[in-house]
Design a protein around this motif. Structure first.
Motif, short mmCIF file in Angstrom:
data_model
loop_
_atom_site.label_atom_id
_atom_site.label_comp_id
_atom_site.label_asym_id
_atom_site.label_seq_id
_atom_site.Cartn_x
_atom_site.Cartn_y
_atom_site.Cartn_z
N HIS B 177 0.84 -1.19 0.00
CA HIS B 177 0.00 0.00 0.00
C HIS B 177 0.87 1.23 0.00
O HIS B 177 1.23 1.77 1.05
N GLY B 178 1.28 1.66 -1.20
CA GLY B 178 2.16 2.82 -1.34
C GLY B 178 1.43 4.09 -0.93
O GLY B 178 0.26 4.25 -1.22
N LEU B 179 2.14 4.97 -0.28
CA LEU B 179 1.51 6.17 0.25
C LEU B 179 1.80 7.41 -0.58
O LEU B 179 0.98 8.30 -0.70
N MET B 180 3.00 7.45 -1.13
CA MET B 180 3.39 8.65 -1.86
C MET B 180 2.84 8.58 -3.28
O MET B 180 2.67 7.51 -3.83
N LYS B 243 7.20 3.85 5.17
CA LYS B 243 6.61 2.93 6.15
C LYS B 243 7.37 2.97 7.47
O LYS B 243 7.24 2.07 8.30
N GLY B 244 8.20 3.99 7.64
CA GLY B 244 9.06 4.05 8.81
C GLY B 244 8.45 4.79 9.98
O GLY B 244 7.40 5.43 9.88
N ARG B 245 9.15 4.68 11.11
CA ARG B 245 8.72 5.40 12.32
C ARG B 245 9.71 6.51 12.60
O ARG B 245 10.93 6.31 12.51
N TYR B 246 9.19 7.68 12.95
CA TYR B 246 10.04 8.85 13.14
C TYR B 246 9.64 9.62 14.38
O TYR B 246 8.58 9.38 14.97
N LEU B 247 10.49 10.59 14.72
CA LEU B 247 10.21 11.48 15.84
C LEU B 247 9.83 12.85 15.29
O LEU B 247 10.41 13.30 14.30
N THR B 248 8.87 13.48 15.94
CA THR B 248 8.54 14.85 15.59
C THR B 248 8.25 15.59 16.89
O THR B 248 7.83 14.97 17.87
N PRO B 249 8.46 16.91 16.91
CA PRO B 249 8.15 17.68 18.12
C PRO B 249 6.68 17.52 18.55
O PRO B 249 6.35 17.74 19.70
N ILE B 262 1.39 -1.99 6.24
CA ILE B 262 0.06 -2.57 6.10
C ILE B 262 -0.17 -2.86 4.63
O ILE B 262 0.40 -2.19 3.78
N SER B 263 -0.95 -3.87 4.32
CA SER B 263 -1.19 -4.19 2.92
C SER B 263 -2.62 -3.88 2.53
O SER B 263 -3.53 -3.91 3.35
N GLU B 323 1.74 -7.42 4.52
CA GLU B 323 2.88 -6.81 5.20
C GLU B 323 2.57 -6.64 6.69
O GLU B 323 1.57 -6.04 7.06
N GLY B 324 3.44 -7.18 7.53
CA GLY B 324 3.21 -7.09 8.97
C GLY B 324 1.93 -7.79 9.40
O GLY B 324 1.45 -7.59 10.51
N GLY B 325 1.37 -8.61 8.49
CA GLY B 325 0.14 -9.31 8.83
C GLY B 325 -1.06 -8.40 9.00
O GLY B 325 -2.06 -8.78 9.59
N LYS B 326 -0.97 -7.17 8.48
CA LYS B 326 -2.09 -6.24 8.63
C LYS B 326 -2.63 -5.83 7.27
O LYS B 326 -1.89 -5.71 6.31
N GLN B 327 -3.93 -5.58 7.22
CA GLN B 327 -4.51 -5.15 5.96
C GLN B 327 -5.43 -3.96 6.12
O GLN B 327 -5.93 -3.69 7.18
N THR B 328 -5.64 -3.27 4.98
CA THR B 328 -6.48 -2.08 4.99
C THR B 328 -7.23 -1.98 3.67
O THR B 328 -6.86 -2.60 2.68
N GLN B 329 -8.31 -1.18 3.69
CA GLN B 329 -8.98 -0.86 2.43
C GLN B 329 -8.57 0.54 1.98
O GLN B 329 -9.05 1.04 0.97
#
Lengths: 178, 338, 301
Positions: B177-180, B243-249, B262-263, B323-329
């Motif tokens: 599930h590409g986001l960009m 698909k990464g995790r980041y820090l933000t203020p 997620i797929s 991906e990660g065993g999770k799915q979405t619509q």
């Protein structure tokens, strides 16, 4: 895991088959017994599936540690078409390698055989990759393009006992063992 | 509006990264298989993947003998001075009798349109054309016959779109599930020096590193950048930047700034997609194995046949392959996804 | 066309009055030849500044600057389509097209093509020129060998080229708003979370390394491109327009430095020295130009 293989081996009728399977899988099998078997397997693949090496391309000179974490030995593969090699090593005597793929023996066997998806395995953490990730991805893609079954070919090299062992292993696999 | 009454319905379009995968997909019931050459002309230019010209020729013969189509993905953007590679891909595929070429670049589209006017052109998702006018632009300028829609529209929006464009619609229904916005992402190039648009790579494996510590915590990295960290009980994903995790203020802890791993799985929406006028259903994953292709394609074949016959569908068994065993619509089900 | 510094579209959501004052100052003080107005990133921001458009455009034109309006990078909703159509058909100002729907309306009319529409090769450039494109602002990820071939094609087609030489680089676009997501909202009820970050919202990796910068649906680089050292080489290729992407740092001063280099009043080395004396809000990079990782900074001897 190794216990279940023992139980399974115990379900075989013939003593010599049981012995062979047990020795092959949980050792302590002397490695010098294993080396010619592995050599025969890799030579056979090289003869029957030369296209495998084309697909591995620039990574053919790399070395891959295939590490079945529940076995008393690990394998090192060098997919160089000029002199392909597959050798077993004790973990305390491992040579330096470019990349490592580790997982349970059955998981690795099924993946090599294109029966399981490498990505899916990785997402479930049954398989782990270290070192030259590109080489591993390339090797996996190349193996995946092979028709038929590398594992079956290998088993066939050893006739009926080989096939029987393989079928037994696949049954364990199907019963949910990883 | 001029419309093609022979347009297909419920075509299952499947990925193939290798000749073995292509044969697997055809045998498992794919109506069409998309694949690419072993170079930068396609957006999955990964090591050990894709087809030599000889393999492509054999693949077309194999598929055609079994009533399936083969589509060439030539969906990257040739950098100036290097367009010959793309022209050769187009020329060869056309000579092999490929059924359509999936393109994103205007120059490539123009080349096919002028040199091979009989060749069917599909507009790649990489062209990033989600609106009526954008799609009409490509249809009118280059004779595009089908558009592959980005995964950002709701089903009512697709239905509305379909009524106002002169071409077929292909939608992603399963897989990554590409986001960009596709074709407009230089994140990989920023981190690795290899371009998604020009080199056909996204998070190239050569820059991917997995680091496991003594407690079995796993860190995934792309080049110098940490993309995510996983404790021993968590399922890691492939380190793609979006698909990464980041820090933000704004947040106290690391978070999935773009999307969780997620797929996409639209099995349940299949009847509505058909009603909305979607002509073809696309499964993502040329980088996946042939066992994945076999499982997914046969499940989707069954699902489409069931819907066509008016029966219920369920694809829960595909969860292990997501991906990660999770799915979405994703965006298809609700605007609130945006 | 005369070699010049340009002020690219303001990508961030600044309060409308701040934005107006910014452009007034650019009109009065900055040595730039062209200023691009118009909201490129998010159609929800568009109404705030539109009331100042004419006022700002007039002041810029009076100061001798060419005013161009840039279209949305992403066009999806009926409202975005309508605004794009109006912008392209109105022709009150020259238009820079940032997506294919704008190109649809601009065919046959003289227009510009923006950074967000992929022009990667000479054939795409020629094809678009055939439809009326006269000026191309190129993607930030193109390396110099590609720019060089494109420059030859541009000369042949008698069109001009523009390259971004200053500011954070747009790396990705999405239908999803990441500013809203960071505040646990969605795009439709974002309450303009992006307004709090006039240069973008910082994203760091889990181990604390600055990586990206979020601007609504856009993801920018943490580093800002700075191609002041490469100006002479690009001028030799025939590239005539050098784009500054607006930030909260002193853009008039930045424009002066680039203008001095273009006109030979300052050496690129001195310019680098000047840039190194002050904090512009981000570290500089020039990796893409040198076919390297985008974040890399290379001192050109």
């Amino acid at each position: 895991m190794s216990l279940s293989i023992l139980n399974f081996a115990g379900s075989f009728g013939h003593t010599e088959e049981r012995m062979a399977l047990t020795r092959l899988l949980i050792g302590p099998v002397p490695l010098f017994v294993l080396q010619p078997v592995l050599h025969r397997i890799i030579r056979n693949i090289a003869l029957r599936k030369p296209e495998l090496f084309n697909r591995i391309g620039v990574h053919r000179e790399k070395s891959f540690l295939i590490d079945p974490v529940n076995m008393p030995f690990a394998l090192v593969l060098r997919p160089d078409p000029k002199s392909p090699s597959l050798r077993a090593y004790r973990r305390r005597h491992l040579p330096p390698v470019d990349a490592t793929i580790s997982g349970s023996f059955l998981t690795l066997m099924e993946m090599v055989d294109g029966r399981l998806d490498g990505d899916a395995l990785f997402f479930s953490r049954a398989l782990s990759v270290q070192g030259d990730t590109e080489a591993v991805v390339c090797l996996r893609n190349a193996l995946d393009d092979m028709d038929g079954s590398v594992v079956e070919d290998a088993a066939n090299l050893f006739g009926a006992p080989g096939r029987k062992i393989l079928n037994g292993l696949r049954r364990i696999r199907q019963n949910g063992e990883r | 509006m001029e419309r093609d009454d022979t347009a297909v319905v419920g075509e299952l379009v499947c990925p193939a990264g290798t000749p073995a995968s292509l044969r697997t997909a055809v045998d498992a019931g794919a109506d069409a298989v998309y694949c690419g050459f072993q170079n930068a002309t396609n957006a999955r230019n990964f090591p050990g993947l894709n087809f030599t010209p000889e393999e492509m020729k054999e693949a077309v013969a194999y598929a055609h003998a079994r009533g399936a189509k083969v589509l060439l993905a030539a969906n990257t953007f040739p950098p100036a001075g290097q367009t010959d590679l793309w022209k050769r891909a187009v020329d060869e595929a056309t000579a092999f009798g490929i059924d359509a070429i999936i393109v994103a670049d205007i120059g490539v589209a123009q080349y096919i349109h002028s040199q091979h006017p009989q060749q069917r052109i599909h507009l790649s998702v990489q062209a990033g054309a989600p609106s009526i006018e954008a799609i009409k632009y490509y249809c009118e300028e280059f004779g595009v016959k089908r558009v592959v829609l980005p995964r950002i529209l709701t089903i009512p929006e697709i239905s509305d779109l379909k009524r106002q464009i002169p071409c077929e619609i292909e939608c992603f229904v399963f897989g990554n599930h590409g986001l960009m916005a596709e074709g407009r992402c230089s994140l990989t190039n920023y981190a690795t020096g290899l371009s998604t648009n020009m080199d056909g790579v996204c998070s190239p494996a050569q820059d991917v590193h997995y680091e496991e510590d003594q407690d079995k915590n796993l860190t995934t990295k792309l080049g110098i950048y940490t993309i995510d960290c996983f404790s021993c009980t968590q399922s890691p994903g492939y380190p793609t930047i979006c698909k990464g995790r980041y820090l933000t203020p704004r947040k106290e802890e690391g978070y999935y700034a773009f999307e969780e791993p997620i797929s996409l799985n639209l099995a349940r929406l299949l009847p509505e997609l058909i009603k909305a006028g979607v002509n073809a259903f696309k499964i993502e994953g040329r980088q996946r194995s042939k066992s994945y292709v076999r499982d997914v394609v046969s499940s989707w074949r069954h699902a489409i046949d069931s819907v066509m016959a008016g029966d219920e569908v369920d694809l829960e068994n595909l969860l292990a392959l997501t991906e990660g065993g999770k799915q979405t619509q994703g965006a298809y089900a609700t605007k609130r996804w945006r | 066309m005369q070699t010049q510094v340009t002020m690219g579209p303001l990508l961030f959501h600044w309060p409308a009055e701040d934005k107006r004052d910014f452009y007034f100052r650019i009109a009065d003080e900055a040595p730039v030849g062209t200023v691009y107005l118009g909201e490129v990133i998010c159609s929800k921001r568009e109404p705030f500044f539109s009331k100042y458009h004419d006022q700002v455009a007039e002041r810029l034109q009076k100061a001798g600057k060419t005013v161009v309006f840039a279209s949305f990078a992403e066009v999806m909703t009926p409202r975005e389509r309508k605004l794009t159509q109006a912008l392209c058909e109105d022709q009150a100002y020259p238009v820079e097209a940032n997506d294919a729907s704008a190109l649809y309306f601009l065919r046959g009319k003289q227009h510009r093509v923006g950074q967000y529409f992929n022009v990667y090769n000479e054939e795409t450039l020629s094809r678009l020129a055939g439809n009326g494109a006269v000026h191309f602002s190129l993607s930030a990820e193109l390396p110099k060998d590609v720019l060089s071939v494109l420059s030859d094609a541009a000369r042949e087609q008698d069109v001009s080229l523009e390259v971004q030489v200053f500011g954070r680089m747009g790396l990705a676009l999405s239908a999803r708003c990441y500013h809203a997501r960071a505040c646990d909202r969605v795009k439709d009820n974002c309450r303009y979370a992006c307004e709090a970050d006039p240069d973008g919202m910082e994203l760091k990796t889990l181990d604390g390394m600055p990586f990206l910068s979020i601007n609504g649906i856009q993801t920018l680089s943490h580093t800002g491109v700075n191609l002041v050292q490469e100006i002479p080489e690009m001028m030799d290729m025939g590239i005539s327009h050098f784009r500054l992407s607006p930030h909260t740092c002193d853009m008039v001063e930045v424009a002066k430095i680039f203008d001095d280099v273009i006109h030979g009043r300052k050496s690129p080395q001195d310019a680098v020295e000047t840039f190194s004396e002050k904090d512009y809000g981000f570290p500089f990079s020039n990796g893409f130009y040198h076919k390297d990782r985008g974040y890399e900074w290379k001192q050109v001897a």
